[in-house]
Design a protein around this motif. Structure first.
Motif, mmCIF file in Angstrom:
data_model
loop_
_atom_site.group_PDB
_atom_site.id
_atom_site.type_symbol
_atom_site.label_atom_id
_atom_site.label_comp_id
_atom_site.label_asym_id
_atom_site.label_seq_id
_atom_site.Cartn_x
_atom_site.Cartn_y
_atom_site.Cartn_z
ATOM 1 N N TYR A 127 -38.286 4.467 -44.872
ATOM 2 C CA TYR A 127 -39.425 4.270 -46.145
ATOM 3 C C TYR A 127 -39.770 2.747 -46.258
ATOM 4 O O TYR A 127 -38.935 1.965 -46.309
ATOM 5 C CB TYR A 127 -39.128 4.834 -47.305
ATOM 6 N N ASN A 128 -41.188 2.458 -46.587
ATOM 7 C CA ASN A 128 -41.476 0.994 -46.953
ATOM 8 C C ASN A 128 -41.097 0.889 -48.611
ATOM 9 O O ASN A 128 -40.566 1.615 -48.950
ATOM 10 C CB ASN A 128 -42.780 0.707 -46.497
ATOM 11 N N LYS A 129 -41.612 -0.175 -48.992
ATOM 12 C CA LYS A 129 -41.223 -0.708 -50.349
ATOM 13 C C LYS A 129 -41.927 0.354 -51.126
ATOM 14 O O LYS A 129 -41.769 0.520 -52.525
ATOM 15 C CB LYS A 129 -41.300 -2.309 -50.936
ATOM 16 N N ASN A 130 -43.225 0.849 -50.629
ATOM 17 C CA ASN A 130 -43.887 1.783 -51.574
ATOM 18 C C ASN A 130 -43.413 3.374 -51.397
ATOM 19 O O ASN A 130 -43.883 4.179 -51.920
ATOM 20 C CB ASN A 130 -45.260 1.799 -51.187
ATOM 21 N N LEU A 131 -42.211 3.542 -50.774
ATOM 22 C CA LEU A 131 -41.427 4.670 -50.331
ATOM 23 C C LEU A 131 -42.452 5.712 -49.640
ATOM 24 O O LEU A 131 -42.474 6.843 -49.768
ATOM 25 C CB LEU A 131 -41.270 5.394 -51.528
ATOM 26 N N GLY A 132 -43.394 5.084 -48.557
ATOM 27 C CA GLY A 132 -44.291 5.793 -47.597
ATOM 28 C C GLY A 132 -43.483 5.806 -46.305
ATOM 29 O O GLY A 132 -42.790 4.838 -45.937
ATOM 30 N N LEU A 133 -43.254 7.062 -45.611
ATOM 31 C CA LEU A 133 -42.726 7.083 -44.596
ATOM 32 C C LEU A 133 -43.226 6.263 -43.482
ATOM 33 O O LEU A 133 -44.610 6.255 -43.098
ATOM 34 C CB LEU A 133 -42.567 8.511 -44.100
ATOM 35 N N GLN A 134 -42.250 5.550 -42.837
ATOM 36 C CA GLN A 134 -42.711 4.699 -41.692
ATOM 37 C C GLN A 134 -42.059 4.997 -40.248
ATOM 38 O O GLN A 134 -42.437 4.300 -39.468
ATOM 39 C CB GLN A 134 -42.852 3.385 -42.016
ATOM 40 N N TYR A 135 -40.877 5.438 -40.414
ATOM 41 C CA TYR A 135 -40.165 5.743 -39.181
ATOM 42 C C TYR A 135 -39.217 7.102 -39.145
ATOM 43 O O TYR A 135 -38.780 7.607 -40.512
ATOM 44 C CB TYR A 135 -38.972 4.737 -39.085
ATOM 45 N N ARG A 136 -39.350 7.700 -38.305
ATOM 46 C CA ARG A 136 -38.536 9.253 -38.145
ATOM 47 C C ARG A 136 -38.010 9.272 -36.581
ATOM 48 O O ARG A 136 -38.390 10.200 -36.013
ATOM 49 C CB ARG A 136 -39.770 10.160 -38.406
ATOM 50 N N GLY A 137 -37.378 8.266 -36.314
ATOM 51 C CA GLY A 137 -36.835 8.197 -35.000
ATOM 52 C C GLY A 137 -35.311 8.298 -34.819
ATOM 53 O O GLY A 137 -34.860 8.317 -35.731
ATOM 54 N N ARG A 138 -34.879 7.649 -33.749
ATOM 55 C CA ARG A 138 -33.494 7.581 -33.274
ATOM 56 C C ARG A 138 -32.861 6.526 -33.659
ATOM 57 O O ARG A 138 -33.638 5.572 -33.911
ATOM 58 C CB ARG A 138 -33.335 8.253 -31.999
ATOM 59 N N LEU A 139 -31.683 6.120 -33.729
ATOM 60 C CA LEU A 139 -30.892 5.200 -33.909
ATOM 61 C C LEU A 139 -31.057 4.318 -32.647
ATOM 62 O O LEU A 139 -31.537 2.952 -32.959
ATOM 63 C CB LEU A 139 -29.329 5.346 -34.099
ATOM 64 N N ASN A 140 -30.707 4.940 -31.581
ATOM 65 C CA ASN A 140 -30.736 4.285 -30.350
ATOM 66 C C ASN A 140 -30.787 5.330 -29.315
ATOM 67 O O ASN A 140 -30.693 6.402 -29.467
ATOM 68 C CB ASN A 140 -29.757 3.182 -30.054
#
Length: 182
Positions: A127-140
């Motif tokens: 989540y970004n500073k506004n708590l909007g989702l920006q990543y739903r991926g893997r670690l690596n």
């Protein structure tokens, strides 16, 4: 164990409010956890071979992300009756033994995992500073075995989020053991 992949990122989906108990006995909620530039919510557990293979990298990345204003939290939502290794006592032990740099919380009712739409361990929500989702991926690219020299996809995505507020448009889903539902 059933191998499961996380869904793709639903950009700007708001973070879910919650209050859960940590291995330190304290209660944590969304607002107390968020950093100045965002929050990484990780659904992890103790028994999963996918989590075990990357836990050292998770620890390293979360330490470095905290320096960028991104706080992190680990949430364990599995049914501990199915896997004793995931009991609260064992959560305390692994958190202490590995010196987790993030709160490790138990989702005893599994309501938080369901509200987030978590499906596997590990499952990452950035989540970004506004708590909007920006990543739903893997670690690596690591799976059950760690891959030497793997690109730090999660770290780089969260670094981009800390700087710009936006995650990368291309994300590879996380993969791991399905959450052990009641």
């Amino acid at each position: 164990m059933v191998r499961t992949e996380s869904p793709i990122c639903d950009f700007n989906l708001p973070a879910i409010e919650f209050e859960l108990k940590g291995v330190d006995g304290k209660l944590y909620d969304l607002n107390s956890l968020k950093g100045s530039n965002g929050l990484l919510v990780m659904f992890i557990c103790n028994h999963c071979p996918y989590v075990k293979s990357i836990i050292d990298q998770i620890i390293l990345d979360t330490k470095e992300l905290s320096e960028l204003g991104i706080n992190s939290v680990g949430i364990m939502s599995n049914d501990p009756n199915e896997y004793e290794e995931d009991s609260f006592e064992n959560m305390k032990k692994i958190s202490s033994d590995l010196n987790f740099p993030f709160p490790y919380l138990i989702d005893e009712t599994q309501e938080v995992a369901k509200a987030f739409g978590a499906v596997c361990t590990p499952d990452f929500f950035g989540y970004n500073k506004n708590l909007g989702l920006q990543y739903r991926g893997r670690l690596n690219e690591s799976r059950k075995e760690s891959v030497d020299g793997a690109k730090r996809e999660l770290f780089e995505a969260m670094k981009e989020i800390a700087i710009s507020g936006n995650g990368p448009s291309h994300q590879t889903p996380s993969m791991g053991c399905s959450i052990k539902w009641f």
